[in-house]
Motif scaffolding. Structure first.
Motif, PDB file in Angstrom:
ATOM      1  N   VAL A  16       0.873  -1.250  -0.064  1.00 31.85           N
ATOM      2  CA  VAL A  16      -0.134  -0.030  -0.020  1.00 31.85           C
ATOM      3  C   VAL A  16       0.962   1.168   0.058  1.00 31.85           C
ATOM      4  CG1 VAL A  16      -1.654   1.304   1.150  1.00 31.85           C
ATOM      5  CG2 VAL A  16      -1.857  -1.102   1.026  1.00 31.85           C
ATOM      6  N   ILE A  38      -4.796   2.091  -5.572  1.00 26.04           N
ATOM      7  CA  ILE A  38      -4.355   2.778  -4.264  1.00 26.04           C
ATOM      8  C   ILE A  38      -4.262   4.445  -4.558  1.00 26.04           C
ATOM      9  CG2 ILE A  38      -2.790   3.006  -2.107  1.00 26.04           C
ATOM     10  CD1 ILE A  38      -4.035   0.205  -2.405  1.00 26.04           C
ATOM     11  N   GLN A  54      -6.652   1.180   4.261  1.00 24.54           N
ATOM     12  CA  GLN A  54      -6.363   0.436   3.002  1.00 24.54           C
ATOM     13  C   GLN A  54      -5.871  -0.992   2.936  1.00 24.54           C
ATOM     14  OE1 GLN A  54      -6.555   1.322  -0.453  1.00 24.54           O
ATOM     15  NE2 GLN A  54      -7.783   3.155   0.052  1.00 24.54           N
TER      16      GLN A  54
END
Length: 62
Positions: A16, A38, A54
């Motif tokens: 991420v 992302i 996330q």
């Protein structure tokens, strides 16, 4: 000129932090299970709540 870099990791938070797109593979045979974009701005702080959120959401779909 654009460039594509493929980075392989088992660490979801690392993916991420570094990636614009995360591709999750199934185990044997290695086929694409899911692709996640992302959309967090750079630079990304590995300790930020957004990164953890996330990563948690991505892990929840695995």
């Amino acid at each position: 000129m654009s460039m594509t870099i493929v980075f392989v990791t088992h660490d979801v938070e690392e993916a991420v932090v570094l990636a614009n797109k995360v591709v999750v593979l199934n185990p044997r045979p290695g086929r694409v299970r899911e692709t996640q974009t992302i959309d967090l701005p750079y630079p990304r702080d590995p300790a930020s709540a957004e990164v953890h959120e996330q990563a948690r959401a991505l892990r929840g779909r695995l």
